[in-house]
Design a protein around this motif. Structure first.
Motif, PDB file in Angstrom:
ATOM      1  N   LEU A   8     -18.891 -95.434 -67.982  1.00 52.61           N
ATOM      2  CA  LEU A   8     -18.760 -96.331 -69.132  1.00 52.61           C
ATOM      3  C   LEU A   8     -20.128 -96.635 -69.736  1.00 52.61           C
ATOM      4  N   THR A   9     -21.114 -96.872 -68.871  1.00 50.89           N
ATOM      5  CA  THR A   9     -22.468 -97.137 -69.351  1.00 50.89           C
ATOM      6  C   THR A   9     -22.998 -95.952 -70.144  1.00 50.89           C
ATOM      7  N   GLU A  10     -22.761 -94.743 -69.643  1.00 53.15           N
ATOM      8  CA  GLU A  10     -23.202 -93.545 -70.355  1.00 53.15           C
ATOM      9  C   GLU A  10     -22.543 -93.445 -71.725  1.00 53.15           C
ATOM     10  N   HIS A  11     -21.261 -93.782 -71.793  1.00 52.96           N
ATOM     11  CA  HIS A  11     -20.527 -93.683 -73.054  1.00 52.96           C
ATOM     12  C   HIS A  11     -21.041 -94.683 -74.091  1.00 52.96           C
ATOM     13  N   ALA A  16     -24.502 -96.038 -79.047  1.00 53.23           N
ATOM     14  CA  ALA A  16     -25.660 -96.622 -79.715  1.00 53.23           C
ATOM     15  C   ALA A  16     -26.635 -95.537 -80.164  1.00 53.23           C
ATOM     16  N   LYS A  17     -26.835 -94.529 -79.338  1.00 49.26           N
ATOM     17  CA  LYS A  17     -27.762 -93.439 -79.662  1.00 49.26           C
ATOM     18  C   LYS A  17     -27.271 -92.660 -80.878  1.00 49.26           C
ATOM     19  N   GLU A  18     -25.982 -92.324 -80.907  1.00 49.77           N
ATOM     20  CA  GLU A  18     -25.443 -91.556 -82.025  1.00 49.77           C
ATOM     21  C   GLU A  18     -25.479 -92.356 -83.326  1.00 49.77           C
ATOM     22  N   TYR A  23     -26.598 -92.522 -88.834  1.00 49.13           N
ATOM     23  CA  TYR A  23     -26.544 -93.275 -90.085  1.00 49.13           C
ATOM     24  C   TYR A  23     -27.449 -94.505 -90.145  1.00 49.13           C
ATOM     25  N   LEU A  24     -28.026 -94.936 -89.043  1.00 46.66           N
ATOM     26  CA  LEU A  24     -28.907 -96.099 -89.086  1.00 46.66           C
ATOM     27  C   LEU A  24     -30.349 -95.669 -89.327  1.00 46.66           C
ATOM     28  N   HIS A  25     -31.165 -96.603 -89.784  1.00 42.85           N
ATOM     29  CA  HIS A  25     -32.570 -96.346 -90.042  1.00 42.85           C
ATOM     30  C   HIS A  25     -33.436 -97.193 -89.117  1.00 42.85           C
ATOM     31  N   LYS A 256     -32.697-101.629 -73.690  1.00 42.59           N
ATOM     32  CA  LYS A 256     -32.098-100.505 -74.421  1.00 42.59           C
ATOM     33  C   LYS A 256     -31.849-100.828 -75.894  1.00 42.59           C
ATOM     34  N   ALA A 257     -31.917-102.097 -76.260  1.00 43.96           N
ATOM     35  CA  ALA A 257     -31.694-102.481 -77.651  1.00 43.96           C
ATOM     36  C   ALA A 257     -32.855-101.990 -78.511  1.00 43.96           C
ATOM     37  N   ARG A 258     -32.560-101.704 -79.764  1.00 39.75           N
ATOM     38  CA  ARG A 258     -33.582-101.235 -80.700  1.00 39.75           C
ATOM     39  C   ARG A 258     -33.614-102.161 -81.916  1.00 39.75           C
ATOM     40  N   PRO A 259     -34.331-103.270 -81.818  1.00 37.31           N
ATOM     41  CA  PRO A 259     -34.377-104.216 -82.943  1.00 37.31           C
ATOM     42  C   PRO A 259     -34.995-103.597 -84.187  1.00 37.31           C
TER      43      PRO A 259
END
Length: 316
Positions: A8-11, A16-18, A23-25, A256-259
């Motif tokens: 589940l963690t991998e998924h 978030a990575k995808e 589509y995110l910047h 792991k968050a990317r602010p």
């Protein structure tokens, strides 16, 4: 950790990575002029992506008139308004393991301005921030300086704003990390606001906890602020981490968050999509108006609720 939990963690990590790859910047894009309703809906609302928009306030009287606080003093100085007061600038935030709301004071707007302009000493941090469409309910005299809605956004969303809010306060006033079920057009009229943003797909990295609700109250005898528990409200789920000073030992998943960091300057409008996490600071005497449009409770909301449930399962 069980094999199923690891998977589940991998998924959720891949989710978030995808999102970041597809589509995110890394930064909030800037568009030089207000978009058409179609372009706004297609490129930003449907994609659930924030954008900084120039020129939205080009014809607002407020953009020039509100730079001088004397204008506001002359216009509404004698009017009594609601002001949030805290000892530390944090309203609706975790403090000493409680979810503490500000003391709400009724005072003349001229007195509030005296505090902001350092003409009057007062304990605490003062902030006009009531989010009940206060521009219309409390500051009606200023409505002539701003539009009742953002026309191209109203057309794109297919509805009028649920609320139009007026914000002004001291530099120490901070809005703790949270999310809203609104599409938000945040217009900075004077000064600047500093946003820390996290997309909904970073939800698994944003720790929540339950906190006893409470309210700040200044002790008139000592001048100190006390924390009074609010047993009617009871327990409140709130984000447990301060992105300015994250406790990574207690909440290692936040690494792991990317602010995304975004400064909104006078004359700029931030489109902040629904369900995005945000933390806000400001320059001293900053003034803003924001328009809240109710979000659509569609498949996007379904997916977010699904991710909430998955995250809750992983944390058990």
């Amino acid at each position: 950790m069980s094999v199923s939990s690891v998977r589940l963690t991998e998924h959720v990590d891949n989710l978030a990575k995808e999102a970041r790859e597809l589509y995110l910047h890394e930064e909030v894009p800037v568009t030089p002029k207000p978009p058409s309703p179609l372009k706004f809906h297609r490129e930003w609302v449907c994609a659930n992506r924030p954008v900084l928009i120039e020129g939205v306030m080009a014809d607002w009287p407020a953009l020039s008139k509100w730079q001088n606080l004397h204008y506001l003093r002359n216009k509404i100085g004698d009017k009594e308004v609601s002001v949030a007061v805290t000892p530390n600038g944090y309203a609706d935030a975790v403090y000493k393991n409680k979810f503490v709301m500000p003391e709400e004071r009724i005072m003349k707007f001229c007195t509030f301005l005296d505090i902001v302009e350092k003409k009057l000493d007062a304990k605490g941090v003062f902030y006009v921030q009531k989010q009940n469409s206060n521009l219309i309910t409390e500051f009606q005299e200023l409505v002539c300086d701003v539009p009742e809605d953002i026309t191209w956004a109203t057309e794109a969303f297919g509805k009028d704003p649920d609320a139009v809010n007026f914000w002004i306060g001291e530099e120490k006033a901070v809005t703790s990390m949270h999310k809203d079920h609104y599409e938000n057009l945040y217009c900075v009229v004077r000064g600047q606001k500093h946003f820390i943003l996290l997309p909904p797909t970073d939800l698994p990295y944003v720790p929540y906890d339950l906190y006893q609700a409470a309210v700040f109250k200044e002790n008139e005898a000592t001048g100190d602020f006390e924390v009074i528990e609010d047993h009617v409200t009871g327990q409140v789920p709130w984000i447990a981490i301060d992105p300015l000073h994250p406790d990574l030992e207690t909440y290692p998943q936040y690494t792991k968050a990317r602010p995304i960091y975004c400064t909104v300057r006078a004359g700029q409008t931030l489109y902040l999509p629904s369900l995005w996490f945000h933390h806000v600071r400001q320059s001293h005497g900053c003034i803003a108006v924001n328009y809240w449009y109710d979000m659509e409770y569609d498949i996007k909301y379904n997916y977010f609720r699904f991710l909430e449930n998955i995250t809750g399962t992983m944390s058990k």
